[in-house]
Structure formats: structure tokens, C-alpha cells
Scaffold this active site. Structure first.
Site, mmCIF file in Angstrom:
data_model
loop_
_atom_site.group_PDB
_atom_site.id
_atom_site.type_symbol
_atom_site.label_atom_id
_atom_site.label_comp_id
_atom_site.label_asym_id
_atom_site.label_seq_id
_atom_site.Cartn_x
_atom_site.Cartn_y
_atom_site.Cartn_z
ATOM 1 N N VAL A 31 0.814 -1.147 -0.118
ATOM 2 C CA VAL A 31 0.062 -0.073 -0.164
ATOM 3 C C VAL A 31 0.997 1.247 0.043
ATOM 4 O O VAL A 31 0.580 2.170 -0.812
ATOM 5 C CB VAL A 31 -1.201 -0.110 1.158
ATOM 6 C CG1 VAL A 31 -1.749 1.498 1.309
ATOM 7 C CG2 VAL A 31 -1.961 -1.265 1.130
ATOM 8 N N GLU B 25 -7.366 2.271 1.556
ATOM 9 C CA GLU B 25 -7.181 2.114 0.135
ATOM 10 C C GLU B 25 -8.105 0.987 -0.356
ATOM 11 O O GLU B 25 -8.759 0.123 0.456
ATOM 12 C CB GLU B 25 -5.645 1.336 0.214
ATOM 13 C CG GLU B 25 -5.374 0.508 1.163
ATOM 14 C CD GLU B 25 -5.473 -1.064 0.214
ATOM 15 O OE1 GLU B 25 -5.759 -1.147 -0.952
ATOM 16 O OE2 GLU B 25 -5.666 -1.907 1.063
ATOM 17 N N ALA C 47 -16.739 -18.352 -10.239
ATOM 18 C CA ALA C 47 -16.701 -19.650 -9.325
ATOM 19 C C ALA C 47 -15.366 -20.017 -9.181
ATOM 20 O O ALA C 47 -14.616 -19.903 -10.295
ATOM 21 C CB ALA C 47 -17.611 -20.670 -9.722
ATOM 22 N N CYS D 103 -6.060 -9.481 1.858
ATOM 23 C CA CYS D 103 -7.316 -8.502 2.501
ATOM 24 C C CYS D 103 -8.456 -9.356 2.965
ATOM 25 O O CYS D 103 -8.712 -9.340 4.109
ATOM 26 C CB CYS D 103 -7.830 -7.395 1.512
ATOM 27 S SG CYS D 103 -6.427 -6.261 0.953
ATOM 28 N N LYS E 44 -4.118 -14.668 -7.014
ATOM 29 C CA LYS E 44 -4.626 -14.289 -8.273
ATOM 30 C C LYS E 44 -3.465 -13.952 -9.235
ATOM 31 O O LYS E 44 -2.497 -13.911 -8.767
ATOM 32 C CB LYS E 44 -5.575 -12.961 -7.840
ATOM 33 C CG LYS E 44 -4.572 -11.590 -7.399
ATOM 34 C CD LYS E 44 -5.352 -10.578 -6.887
ATOM 35 C CE LYS E 44 -6.057 -9.930 -8.456
ATOM 36 N NZ LYS E 44 -6.644 -8.525 -7.933
ATOM 37 N N ARG F 296 -0.031 -14.943 -0.093
ATOM 38 C CA ARG F 296 -0.620 -15.146 1.654
ATOM 39 C C ARG F 296 -2.212 -15.631 1.338
ATOM 40 O O ARG F 296 -3.217 -15.161 0.578
ATOM 41 C CB ARG F 296 -0.947 -13.780 2.091
ATOM 42 C CG ARG F 296 0.347 -12.840 2.507
ATOM 43 C CD ARG F 296 0.439 -11.584 3.106
ATOM 44 N NE ARG F 296 0.112 -10.556 1.973
ATOM 45 C CZ ARG F 296 0.274 -9.518 2.023
ATOM 46 N NH1 ARG F 296 0.565 -8.863 3.039
ATOM 47 N NH2 ARG F 296 0.362 -8.568 1.018
#
Length: 434
Positions: free
Chosen positions: A11, A151, A255, A263, A324, A331
Site C-alpha cells: 500500500v 485504500e 466460481a 485483505c 490471483k 498470502r
């Protein structure tokens, strides 16, 4: 304007670089000397598309600098942002605010203001009140205005999110603080920056509520996917059908193996804990967190079933490790629970990820890592696609089939079409599709 950014992690670094690109003068501060030296050398501590060039350009223009000395950052600063980590606290799941409070104490030691102190870290309701108490207790003569400015950056698209936001939430009680925050974000639009001013506590809750709602959407479509498998429906068509309703929208209705990252897991847990402490438990959020945790490990059952009921002694190729695409963040990645569950059932794991393998090595044991997708697949008894990196969306399927010992593909992101995979001779298993 001059900004000090405490914390040069995800961040802090992205926000600092973007503010500098707006034309402000930003000093990013971090206690990790090795990180600061690396940043000075142009080496990024995280993978984020476009960040390396953005940092380099603004360092060259002398608008962005890095230091371990907070006093240097505070010298002449109009605002100081606290962008340190708030991980889940061991034992109870609450957010660990020790780094936030330590930053507040150090600010008070080094500057009496006037200074706008902005909490950029994701923090529970009431944290701003405590930051203000710490500042005033440590420095009764200090002139501080404490602001909440959460954020809303998506990993992999953080720079775009910062520069073209849906909204900028600012929780401020002080008129001068509102003026400073308006000026900081003015470059986003010469006429009407997308600023939303609220009370400080409201701002803090908006961040948690937003992440919890998105986690609910993901978990909802994942459970609908399970129902689709049971009744012979197609979850992608269901998602398109309901997502076309403007009241629902199409985003976060994909899905898959469950949500992960820095987060959603910790923020849903922290929000649930805060609500319990206030005597108003959020049953939906509590259930979402529990269902998601169970789902990630449960994906191993799909792999086992596709392999004929047992993976003992078999080699499973895993493509995609990060939670992703377009990040190196491991994490709470679904791959961690999936791989561990497969190993518990006797499988050997070979994995490949474009950016996440270095981090994965620190979190997984007894995994062999391949240099590319095809080396990962070669000789494996099954292929499991866990993260939908672009590099995995158009694999040479003929080559994949030749390389696999058995033509078994478990696609946890529904990248490929079941009918096409069947024609090509694969035993193909997706999520929520017959």
C-alpha cells in the site's frame, strides 16, 4: 505538497509512487534497511505491473525518495500517511494494530505539527480515535488532525485503481484536514475529484464492509457452483444471468477455489471479531469466512476424484500458486491448502507460477518447481489449474496431452470449455459445470 509515507510495502509504495506521479514530493519511510537500499537501487519488494517504471520515473524527477529516517520524511511534510501492516493477531483474529500505534508514537516524538496524520492501513473502527489519543498524550502541545483514508487497491491493478478510483473515502473531523486531503487528491480531477467525506469511524467501517461484501459475493457463487454440479446446471451461465441484473452486477461472480490474498481473509475475520465485541455478530460474514476456509482444502477432493479415487504415489502438476494473477502474493492462496491436502493423501507435487515460486518456497515443503508450464506438466498424472494467469489461458493443449501421463485436467478457474476439452480427449473437471 510534501508527504511522508510510513511503510514501503504494497500500500505504501504504490500510494507513494502514485502521489509522486501527481506532482507531490513523497518520502517513503521503512525500518527495513535492506528494503530501502533495494528500493534506492530500483529493486521492487513486490511484483505489481508498471510499478518499477513508475518508481524509477519519479525518483529521476526527484519527487520520490526512500529512507529509514522518519525525521527526514517529516521535515516540512503537510501530511504523514501510516501504511504499515495490520495482520491478524495470533489467538483471537483481531487486527494487530501494534505497528500503527508505534508509528503514531514516533510521529509525536519527532514532530509537533501542524500535521495531518492519515491512516492508510486497514484498521478497525475506533483506531483513529486511539491514534489521536496517543498523539495528544505523547505531545500535548502538538497540532495534529487525524484522518482515515482507506485504500481500495486490487493487486495486479493497483496503479490504475489509485489513479482512476471509483471513490476516495476520507474520514475527517477537522476542516483543515479536509482542505489538505482535497488538495492531495486534486490532480485526479481538475473539477470534481471523486472524494467522499465522512466521519472517521464511518470511513474505517466502509473499508471492512466493502471487503466483506465482496467476499460474500465470491462465496455465494462458489456455493451456487456446488449446487450446479449436483443438479446439472452451468454456474457460468447462472453468473451471467444474475450478473446482468444491475442491482447485482457481474463482478466477483466467478466460481473458483475460494478467495485468498492479503485483505479478504484477515479483514472478514477482523470485522466479525469487532462485531462480536460490540454485541452485534455478523452471522453472514462469520459463515463466509468458515465456508471459504473449508472450500480451499476441499478442492483436493475434485483432484482425487478425477484421478480415480486416489492420488497416492501420483505426480500432480499445479499451474498457478499466487492467490490471483499479476501478483507474487501467496498470502492465504488457495494453492496452499490444496497442495497440503493432496500431499496428505500421498501425492507428489510439481508446480509452476510466473511470479509466486520464490514466496511459495518459504510456505510449502516437498514441492518441486518447474521452469515453465510444459516442464511442469511433463510426466504428471494430472494437471490442476489454480490461478488464471494469462500464460495459462492458451496452452498448447495437444502438447499438454502428449506430456501428461494421463489426460486429466482439473480447471479450478473454468478457463477452458468442457465440450472442447472432451473432444480433445481429456478427462476434464471444472467448477460448477457438468
Amino acid at each position: 505538497m510534501r508527504i511522508a509515507m510510513i511503510g514501503s510495502g504494497y500500500v505504501g509504495l504504490v500510494s507513494g509512487a502514485c502521489f509522486a506521479d501527481f506532482g507531490h514530493v513523497v518520502t517513503c519511510v521503512d525500518k527495513d534497511a535492506s528494503k530501502i537500499e533495494a528500493l534506492k537501487a530500483g529493486v521492487m519488494p513486490i511484483y505489481e505491473p508498471g510499478l518499477e517504471d513508475l518508481v524509477a520515473n519519479n525518483v529521476a524527477e526527484q519527487r520520490l525518495s526512500f529512507t529509514t529516517d522518519l525525521a527526514e520524511g517529516l521535515d516540512g511534510a503537510d501530511a504523514v500517511f501510516i501504511a504499515v501492516g495490520t495482520p491478524s493477531r495470533r489467538g483471537d483474529g483481531h487486527a494487530d494494530l501494534s505497528y500503527v500505534y508505534a508509528a503514531a508514537r514516533e510521529i509525536a516524538e519527532l514532530s509537533a505539527g501542524p500535521l495531518v496524520v492519515v491512516t492508510k492501513s486497514t484498521v478497525p473502527v475506533g483506531t483513529g480515535d486511539e491514534v489521536e489519543r496517543i498523539l495528544r498524550e505523547a505531545r500535548p502541545d502538538g497540532q495534529y488532525a487525524v484522518v482515515s483514508n482507506p485504500e481500495f487497491l486490487r493487486e495486479g491493478a493497483a496503479i490504475s485503481d489509485f489513479k482512476r478510483p471509483d471513490r476516495i473515502v476520507v474520514g475527517a473531523e477537522d476542516p483543515r484536514a479536509r482542505e489538505v486531503m482535497s488538495e492531495l487528491y486534486r490532480p485526479l480531477s481538475l473539477n470534481t475529484p471523486p472524494l467522499m467525506f465522512t466521519g472517521r469511524r464511518t470511513s474505517e467501517l466502509i473499508k471492512y464492509a466493502a471487503n466483506a461484501f465482496l467476499a460474500v459475493k465470491i462465496t455465494f457463487i462458489n456455493e451456487i457452483a456446488d449446487l450446479c454440479e449436483a443438479v446439472g446446471a452451468d454456474v457460468q451461465e447462472v453468473a451471467r444471468g444474475i450478473g446482468s441484473d444491475n442491482r447485482i452486477g457481474p463482478k466477483f461472480l466467478h466460481a473458483g477455489p475460494g478467495y485468498g490474498g492479503s485483505c479478504f481473509p484477515k479483514d472478514t475475520t477482523a470485522l466479525a471479531k469487532t462485531a462480536q465485541d460490540c454485541g452485534v455478530p455478523l452471522r453472514i460474514v462469520e459463515t463466509v469466512a468458515a465456508v471459504n476456509d473449508t472450500r480451499k482444502r476441499g478442492m483436493a477432493r475434485k483432484v482425487v476424484a478425477a484421478c480415480g479415487g486416489s492420488v497416492r504415489g501420483k505426480t500432480i502438476a499445479v499451474l498457478g500458486l499466487t492467490f490471483k494473477p499479476n501478483t507474487d502474493d501467496m498470502r492465504d492462496a488457495p494453492s496452499l491448502a490444496l497442495i497440503t491436502a493432496l500431499q496428505d493423501q500421498g501425492a507428489k507435487i510439481r508446480a509452476y507460477d510466473p511470479e509466486g515460486m520464490e514466496a511459495a518456497r518459504k510456505m510449502l515443503t516437498d514441492v518441486s518447481y518447474a521452469p515453465n508450464s510444459y516442464d511442469c506438466v511433463e510426466g504428471a498424472d494430472a494437471l490442476v489449474l489454480v490461478t488464471e494467469w494469462d500464460a495459462f489461458r492458451a496452452l498448447d493443449l495437444g502438447r499438454v496431452k502428449r506430456l501428461l501421463k494421463e489426460p486429466v485436467v482439473v480447471d479450478l478457474r473454468n478457463v477452458y470449455r468442457p465440450d472442447d476439452m472432451k473432444k480433445r480427449g481429456f478427462t476434464y473437471v471444472g467448477v460448477g459445470r457438468s
